[in-house]
Every structure is written in C-alpha cells, then in structure tokens.
Design a protein around this motif. Structure first.
Motif, mmCIF file in Angstrom:
data_model
loop_
_atom_site.group_PDB
_atom_site.id
_atom_site.type_symbol
_atom_site.label_atom_id
_atom_site.label_comp_id
_atom_site.label_asym_id
_atom_site.label_seq_id
_atom_site.Cartn_x
_atom_site.Cartn_y
_atom_site.Cartn_z
ATOM 1 N N THR A 122 0.840 -1.205 0.000
ATOM 2 C CA THR A 122 0.000 0.000 0.000
ATOM 3 C C THR A 122 0.871 1.249 0.000
ATOM 4 O O THR A 122 1.985 1.256 0.518
ATOM 5 C CB THR A 122 -0.889 0.038 1.265
ATOM 6 O OG1 THR A 122 -0.073 -0.258 2.411
ATOM 7 C CG2 THR A 122 -2.022 -0.960 1.172
ATOM 8 N N TYR A 123 0.306 2.340 -0.578
ATOM 9 C CA TYR A 123 1.013 3.619 -0.643
ATOM 10 C C TYR A 123 0.691 4.461 0.604
ATOM 11 O O TYR A 123 0.129 3.952 1.577
ATOM 12 C CB TYR A 123 0.622 4.332 -1.954
ATOM 13 C CG TYR A 123 1.645 5.353 -2.396
ATOM 14 C CD1 TYR A 123 2.983 5.008 -2.572
ATOM 15 C CD2 TYR A 123 1.270 6.673 -2.628
ATOM 16 C CE1 TYR A 123 3.915 5.954 -2.964
ATOM 17 C CE2 TYR A 123 2.203 7.626 -3.025
ATOM 18 C CZ TYR A 123 3.516 7.266 -3.187
ATOM 19 O OH TYR A 123 4.431 8.206 -3.576
ATOM 20 N N THR A 124 1.044 5.735 0.585
ATOM 21 C CA THR A 124 0.875 6.588 1.777
ATOM 22 C C THR A 124 -0.601 6.719 2.160
ATOM 23 O O THR A 124 -1.496 6.568 1.332
ATOM 24 C CB THR A 124 1.452 7.998 1.524
ATOM 25 O OG1 THR A 124 0.876 8.524 0.329
ATOM 26 C CG2 THR A 124 2.958 7.956 1.371
ATOM 27 N N ALA A 125 -0.827 7.039 3.433
ATOM 28 C CA ALA A 125 -2.181 7.059 4.010
ATOM 29 C C ALA A 125 -3.157 7.858 3.161
ATOM 30 O O ALA A 125 -4.300 7.435 2.960
ATOM 31 C CB ALA A 125 -2.115 7.635 5.426
ATOM 32 N N ALA A 126 -2.730 9.005 2.655
ATOM 33 C CA ALA A 126 -3.644 9.897 1.937
ATOM 34 C C ALA A 126 -4.237 9.233 0.697
ATOM 35 O O ALA A 126 -5.304 9.650 0.219
ATOM 36 C CB ALA A 126 -2.914 11.176 1.552
ATOM 37 N N TYR A 127 -3.585 8.212 0.161
ATOM 38 C CA TYR A 127 -4.048 7.552 -1.055
ATOM 39 C C TYR A 127 -4.952 6.349 -0.780
ATOM 40 O O TYR A 127 -5.420 5.705 -1.710
ATOM 41 C CB TYR A 127 -2.844 7.075 -1.889
ATOM 42 C CG TYR A 127 -2.132 8.181 -2.643
ATOM 43 C CD1 TYR A 127 -2.399 8.414 -3.998
ATOM 44 C CD2 TYR A 127 -1.199 8.999 -2.016
ATOM 45 C CE1 TYR A 127 -1.744 9.414 -4.695
ATOM 46 C CE2 TYR A 127 -0.544 10.014 -2.706
ATOM 47 C CZ TYR A 127 -0.821 10.216 -4.048
ATOM 48 O OH TYR A 127 -0.182 11.221 -4.733
ATOM 49 N N LEU A 128 -5.154 6.015 0.497
ATOM 50 C CA LEU A 128 -5.835 4.749 0.819
ATOM 51 C C LEU A 128 -7.298 4.957 1.166
ATOM 52 O O LEU A 128 -7.678 5.988 1.729
ATOM 53 C CB LEU A 128 -5.114 4.069 1.988
ATOM 54 C CG LEU A 128 -3.623 3.798 1.755
ATOM 55 C CD1 LEU A 128 -3.022 3.144 2.997
ATOM 56 C CD2 LEU A 128 -3.400 2.948 0.509
ATOM 57 N N ASP A 129 -8.115 3.936 0.861
ATOM 58 C CA ASP A 129 -9.530 3.995 1.235
ATOM 59 C C ASP A 129 -9.647 3.799 2.750
ATOM 60 O O ASP A 129 -8.730 3.277 3.396
ATOM 61 C CB ASP A 129 -10.322 2.934 0.457
ATOM 62 C CG ASP A 129 -9.811 1.535 0.725
ATOM 63 O OD1 ASP A 129 -9.945 1.063 1.877
ATOM 64 O OD2 ASP A 129 -9.255 0.911 -0.196
ATOM 65 N N PRO A 130 -10.807 4.233 3.314
ATOM 66 C CA PRO A 130 -10.962 4.172 4.789
ATOM 67 C C PRO A 130 -10.789 2.763 5.348
ATOM 68 O O PRO A 130 -10.224 2.589 6.439
ATOM 69 C CB PRO A 130 -12.399 4.688 5.001
ATOM 70 C CG PRO A 130 -12.710 5.507 3.781
ATOM 71 C CD PRO A 130 -11.939 4.894 2.642
ATOM 72 N N GLU A 131 -11.246 1.751 4.612
ATOM 73 C CA GLU A 131 -11.137 0.373 5.106
ATOM 74 C C GLU A 131 -9.662 -0.032 5.238
ATOM 75 O O GLU A 131 -9.263 -0.647 6.231
ATOM 76 C CB GLU A 131 -11.873 -0.562 4.144
ATOM 77 C CG GLU A 131 -11.955 -1.992 4.623
ATOM 78 C CD GLU A 131 -12.388 -2.946 3.512
ATOM 79 O OE1 GLU A 131 -13.039 -2.487 2.551
ATOM 80 O OE2 GLU A 131 -12.040 -4.138 3.613
#
Ligand SMILES: [Zn+2]
Length: 356
Positions: A122-131
């Motif tokens: 996974t990439y940095t937090a800002a790019y991730l879905d809430p789940e």
C-alpha cells in the motif's frame, strides 16, 4: 571483471516465475501503469504537446493529467524501447492506492517481450480507502501475502516484491502497520521489501527500526528516494543507512533540475552528483547496497511524451559510469546483481511444501 556469484533464486514476474540468472539489466523502481494524482487534486485533461511539455515536466506535480498513465499500448511501447536499450526486467512499484493494473502489466509484458514484476502493498495514508486505513496488521499481512502467493486485486497475476510501501512524515499509524505487515509477508513468502520514506532525513532510520523489530531481513530491504531525502549525501545519511544493512536507492535518474517540484527549497543532485555519491559508498565497501532507477511516475518522463524513458540509465549513465572510472564489477552490481538480490525469492518460498 572480478568473480561474482551468479544470481540465485526466482523472480516472480507478471507472466510467471523465472530464474534470476535469466536477467542482465534491471530497473527496479518504475511505474508503467499508474495514477498518482495527489488526493484532492482536480482532475484535468491537459494534452501534452511539444509546446507545453517542458514546463509541465519542470513543475511536474502541477498538472494532474501528467500524474497518470493507464494506456497499455503506451506501456508496451515504452517496454520495447527499454529492451532496445539493453534492458530485460522492469519492476512496476505501483501498489494499492496508485491504480495498480496487474492484467494491464501482463498484457504490456506479453506484447513487448520485456519481463515485468508487479508489487504488493500500500502507498501513503492519503491515497488509501478508509477500510485499508483502518485495517489491522494481521489483515494487511494476509492481504500482502495473498498478493504474492495468489494474485493481485482479484486477478491471478502475482506480485514479486512488497512495496513501495508508502510512508509520510510524520509516519501515520496505518503506514506503521503496513511496514510491520510487509515484514510479516516477507517472512512468509521470501519477497523483498521496498519503502518510500517520508521527506525527512530521520524517516528512513525510523522505518529501518520498525522493520528490524518486526523481523525483516534488512539485506533485502531497500529505502527509496535518497535523491530528495539526502540531497547532499554525507556520512549521516545514505552511508549510515547502508551500514545498517539495507539497500539505498537513487531513483530520480534523468531528473536534472535544481528545482524539486515538491519542495523548491530542496536542491536535487544531477546524475553526475548521484554517481559521486555511489563512488563514496563503493570506496567504503558498500557497493552491494546501492540501487539505481528512474521512478518514472509522470507522462513527461516517458519516451511517448518526449521524455528520457526507462532506458536512460542503460543508454547514458552506464557510459558515464565508465568515464568516471567505475569498474565493470561495480556496474554489474548496480544494474544486475543488487536488484536481482532484492527480488529473488528463495526456492523455499516458491514451493509451499518446503518446511520453514
Ligand atoms: Zn515510485
């Protein structure tokens, strides 16, 4: 050329497993099919033309249309050009959050004949879905493991590397969990780990600490983006990191600008400056810890849009290395042996019945 151990182990490409010894020239950190548009940016349809490409490239994060490349045909022609420059393996480190396209990578690889490795993680937090942001370490570790052993994003195309795992500064809780999950998945599968550190000189050391405590084999961990994290490398930066056992990666090759688009106060090294940093590491006996790549993640750096393309290092930098006195064995480590050591999965991991 001094005697070298031939690469051993297995490279898990998007078209199946192949012996590491098959490969001669590897670009270990690239993006072929991706959307790295900054979260919150307004999408645009700017067409890149000969008249505007230089300026778009110079401030390359200011045109969202420049931050995505999702055309399989263009990816295939970029791979064909890379092979013409002598390359035979590219790792697309587009992880979850960057519009990873495993079947597209497979199609581009088949069309061009160039081997491609896809990435778990996974990439940095800002790019991730809430789940994903809320997922616990065990859930992430199971997901990353399945991406390597079963397939990516519902396909049967398997990943051959974990990362680039995205980290911000300060490190976000879900990013810390992803690092621990990466270490767990690496131990289960034998895959290497690549980490995109936050933009602070302290970030890589915090990351190495977390990975080490989680049991990762640090000799198969790479910390990316030395170019912008330590624009003026010294004993306290890449050298100190390499001495901890990890690989250190300069992956802005082809970017020769005094103006770092993400932070105008950062003066980036030129390609020659990058090679001077390598010289210091080689002289310190650390040549097996250096990785080289372009990290192409904008259209304007691809050949299709007038950029240097994925073969710049092979076409232009290997001759520069020779002029600067790099020995053939040094170049073999930078282009072939080091990336293959990061990627090569031991047989024990490939055959699940093997006890471990
Ligand atoms: Zn990258």
């Amino acid at each position: 050329m001094p005697a070298q151990d031939p690469p051993i182990g297995t490279i898990r490409t998007v078209c199946g497993d192949r012996p590491a010894a098959d490969f001669a020239a590897v670009m270990v950190h690239e993006h072929l099919l991706y959307d790295i548009t900054p979260p919150g940016a307004v999408p645009d349809d700017t067409q890149i033309t000969p008249q505007n490409r230089w300026q778009i490239d110079y401030l390359s994060n200011q045109t969202p249309a420049n931050a995505r490349q999702q055309d399989v045909g263009i990816a295939a022609s970029e791979l064909t050009a890379f092979c013409a420059d002598g390359g035979d393996l590219i790792v697309d480190q587009s992880v979850g959050g960057l519009a990873r396209d495993p079947t597209g990578l497979q199609a581009a690889s088949l069309a061009s004949g160039c081997a491609v490795v896809a990435a778990a993680g996974t990439y940095t937090a800002a790019y991730l879905d809430p789940e994903t942001q809320a997922a616990d370490t065990d859930t992430l570790a199971a997901r990353f493991t399945a991406e390597i052993t079963t397939g990516l994003d519902g396909t049967t195309v398997r990943a051959g590397l974990i990362g680039e795992i995205g980290c911000s500064w300060p490190l976000q809780p879900c990013e810390s969990r992803a690092l621990i999950a990466a270490a767990m998945a690496a131990q289960r599968t034998g895959a290497g780990i690549s980490v995109h550190p936050g933009r602070d000189p302290r970030a890589p050391f915090e990351i190495v600490d977390i990975l080490g405590q989680a049991g990762a084999d640090l000799t198969r961990v790479v910390i990316c983006h030395m170019d912008r994290t330590y624009p003026e490398p010294d004993e306290t930066g890449p050298m100190a990191l390499a001495r901890l056992g990890v690989m250190v990666e300069w992956d802005f090759f082809g970017v020769e600008s005094s103006y770092y688009w993400m932070d105008p106060d950062v003066e980036l090294p030129t390609d020659r400056g990058r090679l001077r940093a390598f010289r210091a590491l080689i002289d310190a006996g650390l040549r097996d810890r250096i990785l080289v790549s372009h990290d192409i993640c904008t259209r304007t750096r691809a050949r299709h849009w007038g950029g240097h393309g994925y073969g710049h290092v092979l076409r232009n930098i290997v001759p520069l290395m020779r002029r600067m006195g790099f020995a053939p064995g040094d170049i073999a480590h930078l282009i072939r042996l080091n990336p293959l050591r990061l990627l090569a999965m031991p047989q024990a991991a490939i055959h699940p019945e093997f006890p471990r």
